[in-house]
Design a protein around this motif. Structure first.
Motif, PDB file in Angstrom:
ATOM      1  N   SER A 176       0.813  -1.221   0.000  1.00 23.51           N
ATOM      2  CA  SER A 176       0.000   0.000   0.000  1.00 23.51           C
ATOM      3  C   SER A 176       0.849   1.274   0.000  1.00 23.51           C
ATOM      4  O   SER A 176       0.302   2.367  -0.017  1.00 23.51           O
ATOM      5  CB  SER A 176      -0.904  -0.007   1.234  1.00 23.51           C
ATOM      6  OG  SER A 176      -0.123  -0.272   2.380  1.00 23.51           O
ATOM      7  N   VAL A 177       2.160   1.138   0.015  1.00 27.52           N
ATOM      8  CA  VAL A 177       3.011   2.330  -0.021  1.00 27.52           C
ATOM      9  C   VAL A 177       3.954   2.256  -1.215  1.00 27.52           C
ATOM     10  O   VAL A 177       4.066   1.221  -1.863  1.00 27.52           O
ATOM     11  CB  VAL A 177       3.852   2.489   1.273  1.00 27.52           C
ATOM     12  CG1 VAL A 177       2.954   2.797   2.467  1.00 27.52           C
ATOM     13  CG2 VAL A 177       4.710   1.267   1.531  1.00 27.52           C
ATOM     14  N   ASP A 178       4.650   3.346  -1.452  1.00 28.04           N
ATOM     15  CA  ASP A 178       5.649   3.378  -2.514  1.00 28.04           C
ATOM     16  C   ASP A 178       6.695   2.288  -2.257  1.00 28.04           C
ATOM     17  O   ASP A 178       7.329   2.259  -1.202  1.00 28.04           O
ATOM     18  CB  ASP A 178       6.319   4.751  -2.553  1.00 28.04           C
ATOM     19  CG  ASP A 178       7.414   4.801  -3.589  1.00 28.04           C
ATOM     20  OD1 ASP A 178       7.096   4.690  -4.790  1.00 28.04           O
ATOM     21  OD2 ASP A 178       8.596   4.918  -3.195  1.00 28.04           O
ATOM     22  N   LEU A 237      11.320  -0.529   0.481  1.00 27.37           N
ATOM     23  CA  LEU A 237      12.506  -1.383   0.351  1.00 27.37           C
ATOM     24  C   LEU A 237      13.739  -0.717   0.943  1.00 27.37           C
ATOM     25  O   LEU A 237      14.575  -1.376   1.561  1.00 27.37           O
ATOM     26  CB  LEU A 237      12.734  -1.744  -1.123  1.00 27.37           C
ATOM     27  CG  LEU A 237      11.694  -2.702  -1.709  1.00 27.37           C
ATOM     28  CD1 LEU A 237      11.912  -2.864  -3.211  1.00 27.37           C
ATOM     29  CD2 LEU A 237      11.763  -4.061  -1.024  1.00 27.37           C
ATOM     30  N   ARG A 238      13.852   0.600   0.749  1.00 23.93           N
ATOM     31  CA  ARG A 238      15.001   1.309   1.315  1.00 23.93           C
ATOM     32  C   ARG A 238      14.958   1.250   2.838  1.00 23.93           C
ATOM     33  O   ARG A 238      15.976   1.076   3.487  1.00 23.93           O
ATOM     34  CB  ARG A 238      15.034   2.750   0.813  1.00 23.93           C
ATOM     35  CG  ARG A 238      16.458   3.293   0.760  1.00 23.93           C
ATOM     36  CD  ARG A 238      16.593   4.536  -0.104  1.00 23.93           C
ATOM     37  NE  ARG A 238      15.461   5.414   0.089  1.00 23.93           N
ATOM     38  CZ  ARG A 238      14.724   5.930  -0.903  1.00 23.93           C
ATOM     39  NH1 ARG A 238      15.014   5.675  -2.146  1.00 23.93           N
ATOM     40  NH2 ARG A 238      13.719   6.725  -0.630  1.00 23.93           N
ATOM     41  N   ILE A 273       9.006  -5.772  11.349  1.00 26.86           N
ATOM     42  CA  ILE A 273       7.613  -5.294  11.325  1.00 26.86           C
ATOM     43  C   ILE A 273       7.271  -4.664   9.970  1.00 26.86           C
ATOM     44  O   ILE A 273       6.207  -4.924   9.415  1.00 26.86           O
ATOM     45  CB  ILE A 273       7.357  -4.335  12.516  1.00 26.86           C
ATOM     46  CG1 ILE A 273       7.351  -5.142  13.830  1.00 26.86           C
ATOM     47  CG2 ILE A 273       6.054  -3.553  12.341  1.00 26.86           C
ATOM     48  CD1 ILE A 273       7.360  -4.310  15.105  1.00 26.86           C
ATOM     49  N   VAL A 274       8.181  -3.854   9.421  1.00 29.52           N
ATOM     50  CA  VAL A 274       7.859  -3.213   8.135  1.00 29.52           C
ATOM     51  C   VAL A 274       7.986  -4.187   6.958  1.00 29.52           C
ATOM     52  O   VAL A 274       7.413  -3.949   5.892  1.00 29.52           O
ATOM     53  CB  VAL A 274       8.670  -1.911   7.862  1.00 29.52           C
ATOM     54  CG1 VAL A 274       8.360  -0.859   8.926  1.00 29.52           C
ATOM     55  CG2 VAL A 274      10.148  -2.150   7.731  1.00 29.52           C
ATOM     56  N   THR A 275       8.730  -5.282   7.149  1.00 25.60           N
ATOM     57  CA  THR A 275       8.808  -6.305   6.093  1.00 25.60           C
ATOM     58  C   THR A 275       7.454  -6.985   5.882  1.00 25.60           C
ATOM     59  O   THR A 275       7.107  -7.350   4.753  1.00 25.60           O
ATOM     60  CB  THR A 275       9.891  -7.362   6.447  1.00 25.60           C
ATOM     61  OG1 THR A 275      11.165  -6.708   6.471  1.00 25.60           O
ATOM     62  CG2 THR A 275       9.930  -8.506   5.438  1.00 25.60           C
ATOM     63  N   ARG A 276       6.700  -7.154   6.969  1.00 25.65           N
ATOM     64  CA  ARG A 276       5.399  -7.841   6.870  1.00 25.65           C
ATOM     65  C   ARG A 276       4.373  -6.969   6.140  1.00 25.65           C
ATOM     66  O   ARG A 276       4.158  -5.820   6.516  1.00 25.65           O
ATOM     67  CB  ARG A 276       4.887  -8.197   8.271  1.00 25.65           C
ATOM     68  CG  ARG A 276       5.774  -9.190   8.991  1.00 25.65           C
ATOM     69  CD  ARG A 276       5.185  -9.642  10.331  1.00 25.65           C
ATOM     70  NE  ARG A 276       6.192 -10.460  11.018  1.00 25.65           N
ATOM     71  CZ  ARG A 276       6.845 -10.102  12.134  1.00 25.65           C
ATOM     72  NH1 ARG A 276       6.573  -8.961  12.738  1.00 25.65           N
ATOM     73  NH2 ARG A 276       7.763 -10.895  12.633  1.00 25.65           N
ATOM     74  N   LEU A 315       9.510   6.646   5.161  1.00 26.07           N
ATOM     75  CA  LEU A 315       8.415   5.674   5.127  1.00 26.07           C
ATOM     76  C   LEU A 315       7.239   6.167   5.968  1.00 26.07           C
ATOM     77  O   LEU A 315       6.065   5.992   5.592  1.00 26.07           O
ATOM     78  CB  LEU A 315       8.902   4.294   5.603  1.00 26.07           C
ATOM     79  CG  LEU A 315       7.874   3.162   5.511  1.00 26.07           C
ATOM     80  CD1 LEU A 315       7.294   3.002   4.116  1.00 26.07           C
ATOM     81  CD2 LEU A 315       8.487   1.830   5.970  1.00 26.07           C
ATOM     82  N   LEU A 316       7.565   6.786   7.087  1.00 29.38           N
ATOM     83  CA  LEU A 316       6.531   7.391   7.943  1.00 29.38           C
ATOM     84  C   LEU A 316       5.709   8.406   7.149  1.00 29.38           C
ATOM     85  O   LEU A 316       4.467   8.415   7.230  1.00 29.38           O
ATOM     86  CB  LEU A 316       7.231   8.069   9.128  1.00 29.38           C
ATOM     87  CG  LEU A 316       6.427   8.525  10.327  1.00 29.38           C
ATOM     88  CD1 LEU A 316       5.649   7.370  10.942  1.00 29.38           C
ATOM     89  CD2 LEU A 316       7.361   9.140  11.379  1.00 29.38           C
ATOM     90  N   ALA A 317       6.383   9.254   6.380  1.00 32.58           N
ATOM     91  CA  ALA A 317       5.680  10.255   5.570  1.00 32.58           C
ATOM     92  C   ALA A 317       4.827   9.565   4.496  1.00 32.58           C
ATOM     93  O   ALA A 317       3.705   9.991   4.208  1.00 32.58           O
ATOM     94  CB  ALA A 317       6.685  11.199   4.917  1.00 32.58           C
ATOM     95  N   ALA A 318       5.351   8.471   3.939  1.00 28.28           N
ATOM     96  CA  ALA A 318       4.659   7.775   2.857  1.00 28.28           C
ATOM     97  C   ALA A 318       3.379   7.082   3.322  1.00 28.28           C
ATOM     98  O   ALA A 318       2.412   6.984   2.567  1.00 28.28           O
ATOM     99  CB  ALA A 318       5.588   6.759   2.202  1.00 28.28           C
ATOM    100  N   ILE A 319       3.390   6.577   4.580  1.00 32.45           N
ATOM    101  CA  ILE A 319       2.175   5.892   5.058  1.00 32.45           C
ATOM    102  C   ILE A 319       1.188   6.908   5.636  1.00 32.45           C
ATOM    103  O   ILE A 319       0.045   6.559   5.944  1.00 32.45           O
ATOM    104  CB  ILE A 319       2.460   4.770   6.088  1.00 32.45           C
ATOM    105  CG1 ILE A 319       3.006   5.313   7.409  1.00 32.45           C
ATOM    106  CG2 ILE A 319       3.376   3.720   5.511  1.00 32.45           C
ATOM    107  CD1 ILE A 319       3.194   4.234   8.467  1.00 32.45           C
ATOM    108  N   GLY A 320       1.646   8.149   5.773  1.00 33.79           N
ATOM    109  CA  GLY A 320       0.805   9.301   6.083  1.00 33.79           C
ATOM    110  C   GLY A 320      -0.023   9.217   7.306  1.00 33.79           C
ATOM    111  O   GLY A 320      -1.062   9.808   7.449  1.00 33.79           O
TER     112      GLY A 320
END
Lengths: 133, 133, 133, 133
Positions: free
Chosen positions: D15-17, D22-23, D71-74, D128-133
């Protein structure tokens, strides 16, 4: 990986072949994240009930690789007996997870990728084990 | 610990003596936190330079116990070869850490406590290893 | 737990209420193993497809509690901003996992136990957060 | 890293970029191993007593990055509130560790490398925090 640079700047010389060590560190962390991702992808598959053993062994492998990656990264005052036993256990966890992933490799591409990653990490653990002799 | 209750409610019967398993789970998690605390307390001591080996082995032991505690907690589709090798590696990590802590036990009460905790976890890992045959 | 004794023997005085700290350490490690066990028990259930969200959130919670338990155990040179943010994230992980387990508590006793354990850990994290101000 | 391939083969669309995700995964695991290596190298330095805060914060950062990376891998059934709080806590742990490493960067090359790695991971967590908004 920055980890490669860190090992080179350790105040003590390392006692094993550096390239063998670095490959094992890289592969343990790569296998930890790959198994975490494969267990998670399996969980989202429609045939999750056929993937229960695969999920369980991937979770074990992720835990083994995380601990092993940390332990072999440390160069200060190592206990070679602990390191050898840790590498043996990790190689076995990788083999079990790799074997099970391989059984699902033709259905699920994440299992195919994970099987190859587990094989590589198993080999790197065995290579480092041979190097510390 | 709630973990004891969880094991009892698993849909599949466990294949080893339940009390031996529960003691190993308890002792792995207790040893993980105790070694984390002992490494941290050593780091704050004036004679930290004499405790470098103790810190390193406690960090290894905490990592080994965390992974082992998770792996032996899982009862679904276990691979007994992986579990046995993991328990052997954990028992060795506990022994190395316990031996080193013992050398500092008369100076530092945290090392005295940690040595006893490591011994107990080493024994519990070996007991579970014997139980799974 | 031996961890309680370790905290008492740290060379530096701790800066928060000791009982609040010790309860948080205990509950983080108890919740880590309980969530590991609940995810594993869910995986073995016939209705695993209805438990996918529960498994995922229990795995997250186990990882958050393991990291938080280690971080709050350390008393040497703490960074209170890091500790506060870690406790907040852990409390949220416990709430998410506890809420989802509660939805399955009437079907599966392991979810019932795990929900209560997550609630207790969420509370202990929030109590320690309040205590460090 | 094989992890990149795993994310692409997940049965659900993310659901995110993807590149931002991945970075963040890469940087969390790289930072975990780098901080583990830097804490270990610090421990072996003659001026270890001046590096106590650095060691402690690197150990915290390694634990935070390991949990966050998992956690972010899942990608299955994520709880965005948990993920956001986890990323915030990880970014703070990276900042604290990076700031302290920077203070020792002119004396110790491993601290110089680790400071840069922590900065990169802090940025990736915030992205990533900004991307998941």
């Amino acid at each position: 990986m920055a980890a490669r640079e860190i090992i080179k700047t350790h105040p003590h010389p390392i006692s094993v072949d550096r390239e063998t060590l670095l490959r094992c560190i890289d592969d343990c962390f790569d296998c930890a994240v790959t198994c975490t991702g494969c267990a998670d992808a399996c969980l989202a598959e429609d045939d999750v009930r056929d993937l229960v053993r695969c999920i369980r062994l991937c979770l074990d492998c992720a835990d083994a690789c995380t601990a092993t990656g940390r332990i072999v990264t440390r160069q200060t005052e190592p206990d070679l007996g602990v390191i050898a036993a840790t590498l043996e256990a990790c190689a076995l966890a990788c083999r079990a997870s790799g074997d099970e992933c391989e059984r699902h490799a033709h259905h699920h591409e994440h299992c195919n990728i994970c099987a190859a990653t587990c094989r590589r990490c198993e080999q790197s653990c065995n290579d480092l084990l041979a190097a510390i002799g």
